[in-house]
Scaffold this active site. Structure first.
Site, PDB file in Angstrom:
ATOM      1  N   ALA A  96     165.878  24.929  91.452  1.00 31.30           N
ATOM      2  CA  ALA A  96     165.391  26.363  91.380  1.00 31.30           C
ATOM      3  C   ALA A  96     165.898  27.200  90.209  1.00 31.30           C
ATOM      4  CB  ALA A  96     166.027  27.125  92.946  1.00 31.30           C
ATOM      5  N   GLY A 118     152.745  26.680  92.478  1.00 33.86           N
ATOM      6  CA  GLY A 118     153.520  27.040  93.582  1.00 33.86           C
ATOM      7  C   GLY A 118     153.402  27.983  94.685  1.00 33.86           C
ATOM      8  N   ASP A 120     154.363  31.960  96.341  1.00 34.38           N
ATOM      9  CA  ASP A 120     154.828  33.213  95.744  1.00 34.38           C
ATOM     10  C   ASP A 120     156.334  33.351  94.950  1.00 34.38           C
ATOM     11  OD1 ASP A 120     152.708  34.755  96.685  1.00 34.38           O
ATOM     12  OD2 ASP A 120     153.439  34.809  98.675  1.00 34.38           O
ATOM     13  N   THR A 164     152.814  30.937 101.580  1.00 37.29           N
ATOM     14  CA  THR A 164     152.086  32.058 101.868  1.00 37.29           C
ATOM     15  C   THR A 164     151.073  32.361 100.911  1.00 37.29           C
ATOM     16  OG1 THR A 164     154.086  32.826 102.897  1.00 37.29           O
ATOM     17  CG2 THR A 164     152.324  34.478 102.675  1.00 37.29           C
ATOM     18  N   ASP A 422     159.600  39.303  97.521  1.00 43.67           N
ATOM     19  CA  ASP A 422     158.319  38.356  97.093  1.00 43.67           C
ATOM     20  C   ASP A 422     158.773  36.640  97.921  1.00 43.67           C
ATOM     21  OD1 ASP A 422     156.911  40.222  95.972  1.00 43.67           O
ATOM     22  OD2 ASP A 422     157.389  39.784  94.185  1.00 43.67           O
TER      23      ASP A 422
HETATM   24  C1  16C Z   1     150.881  37.921 117.127  1.00 41.05           C
HETATM   25  C2  16C Z   1     150.633  37.453 115.642  1.00 41.05           C
HETATM   26  C3  16C Z   1     151.033  38.522 114.948  1.00 41.05           C
HETATM   27  C4  16C Z   1     150.772  38.426 113.453  1.00 41.05           C
HETATM   28  C5  16C Z   1     151.167  39.043 112.471  1.00 41.05           C
HETATM   29  C6  16C Z   1     150.916  38.590 111.076  1.00 41.05           C
HETATM   30  C7  16C Z   1     151.607  39.588 110.380  1.00 41.05           C
HETATM   31  C8  16C Z   1     151.762  38.761 109.165  1.00 41.05           C
HETATM   32  C9  16C Z   1     151.784  39.502 107.768  1.00 41.05           C
HETATM   33  C10 16C Z   1     152.146  38.568 106.527  1.00 41.05           C
HETATM   34  C11 16C Z   1     152.612  39.399 105.464  1.00 41.05           C
HETATM   35  C12 16C Z   1     152.911  38.422 104.211  1.00 41.05           C
HETATM   36  C13 16C Z   1     153.576  39.085 103.273  1.00 41.05           C
HETATM   37  C14 16C Z   1     153.899  38.150 102.073  1.00 41.05           C
HETATM   38  C15 16C Z   1     155.057  37.974 101.854  1.00 41.05           C
HETATM   39  C16 16C Z   1     155.331  36.904 100.879  1.00 41.05           C
HETATM   40  O1  16C Z   1     155.848  37.566  99.633  1.00 41.05           O
HETATM   41  C17 16C Z   1     156.624  35.953 101.310  1.00 41.05           C
HETATM   42  C18 16C Z   1     156.556  34.745 100.246  1.00 41.05           C
HETATM   43  O2  16C Z   1     155.720  34.180 100.244  1.00 41.05           O
HETATM   44  N1  16C Z   1     156.163  35.381 102.701  1.00 41.05           N
HETATM   45  C19 16C Z   1     156.723  35.658 103.643  1.00 41.05           C
HETATM   46  O3  16C Z   1     157.616  36.271 103.706  1.00 41.05           O
HETATM   47  C20 16C Z   1     156.264  34.849 104.843  1.00 41.05           C
HETATM   48  C21 16C Z   1     155.957  35.966 105.980  1.00 41.05           C
HETATM   49  C22 16C Z   1     155.487  35.591 107.291  1.00 41.05           C
HETATM   50  C23 16C Z   1     155.521  36.277 108.489  1.00 41.05           C
HETATM   51  C24 16C Z   1     154.941  35.711 109.922  1.00 41.05           C
HETATM   52  C25 16C Z   1     154.973  36.812 110.833  1.00 41.05           C
HETATM   53  C26 16C Z   1     154.785  35.869 111.939  1.00 41.05           C
HETATM   54  C27 16C Z   1     154.981  36.943 113.089  1.00 41.05           C
HETATM   55  C28 16C Z   1     154.779  36.041 114.524  1.00 41.05           C
HETATM   56  C29 16C Z   1     155.316  37.257 115.578  1.00 41.05           C
HETATM   57  C30 16C Z   1     154.965  36.299 117.005  1.00 41.05           C
HETATM   58  C31 16C Z   1     155.012  37.483 118.165  1.00 41.05           C
HETATM   59  C32 16C Z   1     154.461  36.423 119.180  1.00 41.05           C
HETATM   60  C33 16C Z   1     154.840  37.044 120.450  1.00 41.05           C
HETATM   61  C34 16C Z   1     154.207  36.356 121.747  1.00 41.05           C
HETATM   62  N1  ATP Z   2     162.325  21.518  91.866  1.00 39.24           N
HETATM   63  C1  ATP Z   2     162.906  22.511  92.679  1.00 39.24           C
HETATM   64  N2  ATP Z   2     163.654  22.098  93.702  1.00 39.24           N
HETATM   65  C2  ATP Z   2     164.096  23.260  94.402  1.00 39.24           C
HETATM   66  N3  ATP Z   2     163.585  24.430  94.438  1.00 39.24           N
HETATM   67  C3  ATP Z   2     162.987  24.782  93.607  1.00 39.24           C
HETATM   68  C4  ATP Z   2     162.206  23.887  92.614  1.00 39.24           C
HETATM   69  N4  ATP Z   2     161.358  24.472  91.748  1.00 39.24           N
HETATM   70  C5  ATP Z   2     161.330  25.747  92.162  1.00 39.24           C
HETATM   71  N5  ATP Z   2     162.209  25.875  93.419  1.00 39.24           N
HETATM   72  C6  ATP Z   2     162.420  27.074  94.140  1.00 39.24           C
HETATM   73  O1  ATP Z   2     161.472  26.928  95.390  1.00 39.24           O
HETATM   74  C7  ATP Z   2     161.311  28.445  96.001  1.00 39.24           C
HETATM   75  C8  ATP Z   2     160.256  28.267  96.672  1.00 39.24           C
HETATM   76  O2  ATP Z   2     159.037  27.806  96.196  1.00 39.24           O
HETATM   77  P1  ATP Z   2     157.439  28.308  96.230  1.00 39.24           P
HETATM   78  O3  ATP Z   2     157.270  29.832  96.201  1.00 39.24           O
HETATM   79  O4  ATP Z   2     156.840  27.489  95.315  1.00 39.24           O
HETATM   80  O5  ATP Z   2     157.074  27.673  97.700  1.00 39.24           O
HETATM   81  P2  ATP Z   2     157.279  28.304  99.249  1.00 39.24           P
HETATM   82  O6  ATP Z   2     158.485  29.054  99.551  1.00 39.24           O
HETATM   83  O7  ATP Z   2     156.954  27.111 100.150  1.00 39.24           O
HETATM   84  O8  ATP Z   2     155.984  29.238  99.378  1.00 39.24           O
HETATM   85  P3  ATP Z   2     155.767  30.761  99.437  1.00 39.24           P
HETATM   86  O9  ATP Z   2     156.883  31.553  98.489  1.00 39.24           O
HETATM   87  O10 ATP Z   2     154.177  31.061  99.058  1.00 39.24           O
HETATM   88  O11 ATP Z   2     156.186  31.227 100.813  1.00 39.24           O
HETATM   89  C9  ATP Z   2     161.250  29.156  94.495  1.00 39.24           C
HETATM   90  O12 ATP Z   2     162.030  30.286  94.719  1.00 39.24           O
HETATM   91  C10 ATP Z   2     161.617  28.229  93.261  1.00 39.24           C
HETATM   92  O13 ATP Z   2     162.652  28.935  92.754  1.00 39.24           O
END
Ligand code: 16C
Ligand code: ATP
Ligand code: CA
Length: 465
Positions: A96, A118, A120, A164, A422
């Site tokens: 990282a 990769g 986010d 994501t 992010d």
């Molecule tokens: C019932 C279904 C509800 C689904 C709701 C879905 C809302 C999803 C909104 C996603 C927004 C993502 C924003 C992006 C953030 C990225 O910078 C970051 C890095 O990649 N990703 C996450 O933090 C990853 C974030 C991942 C979030 C996953 C949320 C899952 C929630 C599940 C709740 C389950 C309740 C079930 C109850 C029976």
């Molecule tokens: N060689 C490596 N070994 C371990 N961690 C690394 C390496 N290269 C990058 N990283 C770190 O891994 C982290 C996560 O990487 P990346 O965002 O590509 O995947 P992810 O977390 O699975 O996906 P998302 O962010 O979309 O949810 C980054 O913050 C980065 O700094």
């Protein structure tokens, strides 16, 4: 072939759901000179397109998402770059922050773009490296939250290989490495707003997609321990965090965005050539001409104290496959503002109803416990910190860890959450956030509008090589 001359043109064809594909067509000709004239004319046409990159610096995170980054680059992206005569210096990251640190050492100015393979988190790392390097070279101190930052003209490309990939999805419309590679090749350019996050005149981080406290911060913190599960870790931690139903107390203060034309409740979303983003830029340029640009307006702070399940600030819709319209469907990629979503303490059932609306066509802001504001600046201080600060003034008061210092038996909730910046965790119980209009540029063009279903077949195809 004897007496026949030929050349092959590779071009881009639009397919369904914003997917782009590379196609080829071979032209035959009996006249060698005519054939050469055509080849020459096409080469000149390609050379005249100055926005196309010729030299790229590529960082591959081999451990992102399903650990397919290296394979995706080698099999799907490198052959297309070769076809388009793009030369690439490839760095496979070993830890990282490898890419971020490397961006402070290499001669970035010899490249037309930096590509990250990769998710986010990897994009965030590359963006921090690039913004940090540009500020360093321009003599700008990132720790001063009031200082205007130098814009980055070197574009960033994202080849999605994470968990994501919301930045890719929200700027291209699909998570598809081939489509993203083609957007890089044709030299697309999409400016992006970036939020800077400070605490007490110390720079903490930048954010382009989600800066979330409470629900999304807790999901991220829990999911980091489960990286071995791959992208599924978010569903597991999401379910667990949903059940824990933890709320957080604090104060949010913000300055509503004045110079923007849109509202977070608009029905229209940000799309290719978005007129709202364009108007914002024009307005900013007018202000620059009148010399208003760096004047800080200190009026009109709105202050909200309360108990929140989630505080989310999004610089873009955050659309992703889990939520195709995103956390704020009408947020704009480049309008110089962020949408601040406050989800107050409510029942588990209501919170579930709110979450489910991210997956269907219903309006997720149409709940009495959800507020959304379009902002240029905001601050958050957790009650924990506010109380500690007042305790410091009131020497002799005892503190009881996560519980209310005034009434140890009352069980007021003073726990702290983490920020999800992010997809990277950020621990700070007080933050000051400012949106920097169009600070970075991506190799993308926003999500294209297909006027009718047939259009994607007949609309202009682009020449590749
Ligand atoms: C019932 C279904 C509800 C689904 C709701 C879905 C809302 C999803 C909104 C996603 C927004 C993502 C924003 C992006 C953030 C990225 O910078 C970051 C890095 O990649 N990703 C996450 O933090 C990853 C974030 C991942 C979030 C996953 C949320 C899952 C929630 C599940 C709740 C389950 C309740 C079930 C109850 C029976
Ligand atoms: N060689 C490596 N070994 C371990 N961690 C690394 C390496 N290269 C990058 N990283 C770190 O891994 C982290 C996560 O990487 P990346 O965002 O590509 O995947 P992810 O977390 O699975 O996906 P998302 O962010 O979309 O949810 C980054 O913050 C980065 O700094
Ligand atoms: Ca924005």
């Amino acid at each position: 072939m004897s007496k026949l001359h030929a050349f092959t043109v590779h071009y881009i064809k639009r397919a369904r759901n914003h997917r782009w594909r590379c196609s080829e067509i071979t032209f035959w000709c009996i006249d060698e000179q005519l054939c050469n004239q055509w080849i020459q004319a096409l080469k000149e046409l390609l050379d005249s397109q100055k926005s196309r990159p010729k030299q790229l610096l590529v960082y591959i995170n081999p451990y992102g998402g399903k650990r397919q980054g290296k394979r995706i680059y080698e099999q799907k992206v490198a052959p297309l770059f070769n076809l388009a005569s793009i030369s690439a210096d490839v760095v496979i990251t070993e830890h990282a922050n490898h890419a971020k640190d490397n961006l402070f050492e290499v001669n970035i100015y010899k490249y037309d773009g930096i590509v990250c393979v990769g998710g986010d988190g990897m994009f965030s790392e590359v963006m921090h490296g690039l913004i940090g390097r540009i500020q360093k070279d321009s003599g700008i101190d990132q720790n001063n939250p009031k200082t205007p930052l130098a814009q980055c003209s070197i574009r960033i490309g994202i080849i999605p290989a994470g968990s994501t990939d919301c930045i890719c999805y929200a700027t291209v419309g699909i998570i598809d490495p081939e489509t993203s590679a083609l957007h890089i090749i044709v030299g697309d350019c999409q400016p992006l707003d970036v939020s800077s996050i400070h605490h007490n005149n110390t720079f903490l981080k930048y954010s382009v997609s989600l800066l979330g406290y409470g629900f999304y911060g807790d999901i991220l913190k829990d999911s980091e321990k489960k990286r071995w599960m791959g992208p599924m870790r978010y569903d597991f931690s999401g379910f667990k965090t949903f059940l824990s139903h933890q709320y957080y107390e604090g104060t949010v203060s913000f300055q509503p965005a004045k110079g923007t034309v849109g509202s977070p409740r608009d029905k229209e979303s940000c799309r290719t050539g978005c007129h709202i983003c364009r108007q914002t830029k024009q307005l900013e340029e007018q202000q620059k001409n009148y010399g208003f640009e760096h004047k800080e307006v200190e009026d009109e702070w709105k202050v909200i104290k309360g108990k929140f399940l989630a505080i989310n600030a999004v610089n873009m819709s955050c659309a992703c496959p889990r939520s195709p319209k995103g956390l704020s469907p009408a947020a704009h990629l480049a309008d110089g503002s962020a949408d601040l979503i406050l989800v107050r303490k409510c029942s588990r059932f209501n919170f579930l109803r709110y979450l489910v609306r991210h997956t269907n066509q219903d309006d997720q802001f149409d709940f009495p416990f959800v507020d959304v504001y379009r902002v240029k600046r905001f601050q958050f201080t957790s009650k924990h910190l506010e109380d500690n600060e007042s305790d410091i003034k009131d020497v002799g008061k005892k503190r009881f860890g996560q519980f209310c210092s005034d009434h140890p038996a009352c069980c007021c909730n003073l726990a702290n959450s983490t920020w999800n910046c992010d997809g990277e965790t950020l621990d700070s119980s007080a933050v000051e956030v400012r949106v920097r209009c169009q600070l970075v540029k991506l190799f993308a063009r926003g999500i294209e509008i297909y006027k009718d279903e047939a259009a994607y077949n007949s609309s202009s195809n682009e020449l590749l090589s």
